[in-house]
Scaffold this active site. Structure first.
Site, short mmCIF file in Angstrom:
data_model
loop_
_atom_site.label_atom_id
_atom_site.label_comp_id
_atom_site.label_asym_id
_atom_site.label_seq_id
_atom_site.Cartn_x
_atom_site.Cartn_y
_atom_site.Cartn_z
CG ASP A 1 -2.01 -1.15 1.22
OD1 ASP A 1 -2.21 -1.71 0.21
OD2 ASP A 1 -2.63 -1.31 2.47
CD GLU A 2 3.30 3.88 2.41
OE1 GLU A 2 3.81 4.70 1.67
OE2 GLU A 2 2.83 4.13 3.69
#
Lengths: 288, 288, 288, 288
Positions: free
Chosen positions: B231-232
């Site tokens: 998620d980054e």
């Protein structure tokens, strides 16, 4: 949408129970009040009910006090709290700022033109910078500087301004100080802050710089009621703006200004028109 | 915007240095190539330069290999990397899904109509559910179930599909498994994921439920390159949708579907048209 | 927002008069029905009143027919017309198309996933092209070609399909034929068309080419009830998309597709949830 | 995006021809100027080419006049016209208003904060109402009333203000008078008007009332260069806002104000940053 000169607002909430709408509408019918607009919502997760009604008395001689008293009895059966707002009412407010003037400028403009039905009783700041802007609008400006040592004392003075002016709403228009827990509690449900990020995305300081570091393609702003948990109060409105790789942190700050102004003034408008209901940590917003 | 049948794309990047544009444009002039659209950007914070050019050879007999070779020599002086894309090229892709079909349906539609210049070589899923949808589009469907024990093995089989199909891009269209670090590294810069929140707002599982709990008034989606940090990854596009108190978590999920589809397909379109440049943890996107 | 399994909808309208809300809410209370969501609006310019109520019977054995009969008597005093919609009702529809498939594809997807509470009874087209798409969804496809000479006859056959399937709504999903006045009258208030421009901006043929010629920076779509005056029916929803100088007419067409799909499906959703009220040439839309 | 203190802008256009980019970029390289951002576009329908370049001289002692002279020779071969803009340049402007102050207030705010790189040399109005607002910003205010009989004379006086102040741009910030053909010609390409509708939707007077009558669900505003054909000049930007049945005409007017301000100030910003190219009746806008 525009409130005609003869239209009252009744906003109420109570625990969910059969007849919550009827308690309001039957009463209004009995008082010979014509309902021009109504929205109600039952939150099935929290078991709480919200209603907002605009109405117009059919007969002359409508008396607010008589209405309030009579309705109170009815409402009590449902543990219903309510507010009755007269046509043309302008809510008394205090605006708090620091050095940034974009939100203040925007609020003053909408105040001056009557777009926002508020009456600004005072502008309070921990800096002297925005005094001329307030002065041009003939508004009292209280320069109340703050240091870590004088925080309690300064807040006491701020509080006095709020009390003495009879302000029902405090607008934190980019006031860059964290309010004490005590102050937050006192202002619970009647102080609106604008945070320059899409909460809970970037809390704390310099959110636009945080946003740049993450390479986001959208920036935004959040207007919320303040509470004891910094940057975590119940959200009223949020706005958003696309950005690109070519926007450096200072550009994000500049782009954010427009969306901050619009988001804050929208929240204030919704609040003073009694469209926002606060329950636990959430809001119900009957938008236009 | 629509790429005519005779238009090539040259996309390049290199460290900032005097003449970075000239190295491209002088060469194109020399090759008698007419530039129909060009965008360049110098990121002054990272000291890196990006350029995207659409051009049309004036003479017949333009030869891509000759061009590549000749330009390579020139580019090397500037440590410039580049990609040359032929007119009408359709990038080979593999799409990975689980059970949710909205993003797959949307991609298949845009593929079928030619709106997205991709060639779908296979659909891979850890579930059998979406096989009929792929079959209707005459696409091979690889059902590769996964358990904690078989994760390495399953990923090896996924990897084989990617290699054997010659896929240059992997689209994670709501594939609900976390890829291993190894897999992330292998797919660096060529796997696009759609996350159902405005990252970095709500990471992890059930972001719409997190959003509901916070009472947000906007939900969104983020399309990003995957990297090792779940998620980054570098963000390509983000989309947003207003929501209200009347939207329960399941409504946010439903409302989010449209924005997920649009955000993912936009990102894929930008990528295959060579409009996205990846540098460190950020993207430069020369949007249309 | 999502309608729980036990929630009914009552939608009504009548001329403005004291007690229009009470007539509904008192009755519901009397029937021991709990109102979960309600919106009403009085149009002071036309002197007409609109109300939409979602409610949940508190007692088992709620009977729709008994309710309808009892309420009819009450409503008649106010010249109020109303519709009662059962929980989980799916409105029977016929979709009409020509060759363009983007709106049909989008509607079929939302139908398949249950996002749109409709039951598609048939797809009708003046071309054979979209038959496979309908077939994959197991839907009857009526290919009814049309020529100037056979227009009356073709419309009669279309009408027969509508009648025999019991369709309550006809969706013109880029059906490229002008309906006769007779057909428009028959379908008044129950046929939704998508026009590919921000009406009344660009009426008639090739609106995107008109938009290009004017150099507009936004294109849009309009979903409206059809009426006898082509491109002039009461508007339900409108959507918009930014465009630039780099968008040639064919790009505007492509960009318009997404916004056409979204605008049409939003309009259909609002209609089948009984959120749209038609009065004279305007609509009242109680949006979610 | 933010223009650093040492960055020049070169904006140019010419008929399409091999080498149009190279003529600019090779020259800049030769002058030891580093290109930080560049966009070019070839309009294949009109056969015209547009380029905008931001660059930074590598050496001290960059001389604008020498540059202009040398480049003129080069440009002439391509029939290329160009403008060179110095770092930190602020374009001299005259703002024309009538009684409505929202656009003026917005422009003055952005001027005051430096957000818009303009230098307001005068405010001209056919009414005295906005004099105090100008005065507070220390700006000369010319009250030049107009009647049908004095129109020619009044325009002559307006023209004198424009000439004497050296204004390069005239902003019609809700100036409610139609300019004569003569005046339009004189101001061709350097006068921006804000029209309160999504042109060409609602031309002429009271567009919000027209919009209400049509029951539109979106209202908007259009910023455009004026030309001889009223409400038909080349469009620069357009903005849009959703509205509902509950918005009466006066509400549309109020809602439109925000979008008018934003649309106009965006257009002015794009113009003064040399991002707008005018060719025939269309604009090319290299937006940020």
């Amino acid at each position: 949408m525009s409130q005609p000169a003869d239209t009252w607002i009744l906003a109420a909430q109570c625990p969910s129970r059969l007849g919550t709408v009827d308690v309001v509408t039957r009463f209004l019918k009995g008082q010979r009040c014509y309902i021009t607009e109504q929205q109600s919502f039952d939150d099935r997760l929290s078991g709480h009910f919200f209603i907002r009604t605009e109405f117009r008395p059919e007969d002359e001689g409508f008396d607010a006090e008589t209405f309030r008293e009579a309705f109170s009895a009815r409402a009590a059966e449902f543990a219903m709290t309510f507010e009755l707002t007269a046509p043309g009412a302008r809510m008394p407010v205090v605006i708090m700022v620091s050095k940034a003037d974009h939100c203040l400028n925007d609020l003053l403009y909408r105040y001056r033109t009557g777009q926002l039905p508020i009456e600004i009783r005072a502008v309070v700041s921990n800096h002297p910078d925005l005094e001329p802007l307030a002065a041009w609008h003939d508004l009292p400006y209280h320069h109340l500087p703050i240091t870590p040592e004088t925080k309690a004392e300064q807040e006491a003075r701020v509080w006095r301004v709020i009390e003495e002016t009879g302000a029902e709403l405090v607008i934190l228009a980019r006031y860059m100080q964290v309010l004490s827990s005590e102050m937050c509690r006192r202002l619970s449900g009647r102080a609106i802050n604008i945070h320059h990020s899409l909460l809970p995305g970037f809390k704390g300081a310099r959110p636009y710089h945080q946003a740049y570091d993450k390479g986001v393609k959208l920036v935004g702003a959040t207007a919320h009621y303040i509470n004891d948990d910094l940057d975590e109060g119940p959200i009223i409105t949020q706005g958003v703006e696309p950005v690109s790789h070519a926007d450096y942190p200072e550009d994000l700050v500049a782009k954010g200004r427009d969306i901050e102004c619009l988001t804050l003034s929208r929240a204030v408008g919704l609040h003073v028109e009694r469209r926002v209901f606060l329950h636990a940590n959430r809001t119900v917003v009957f938008s236009r």
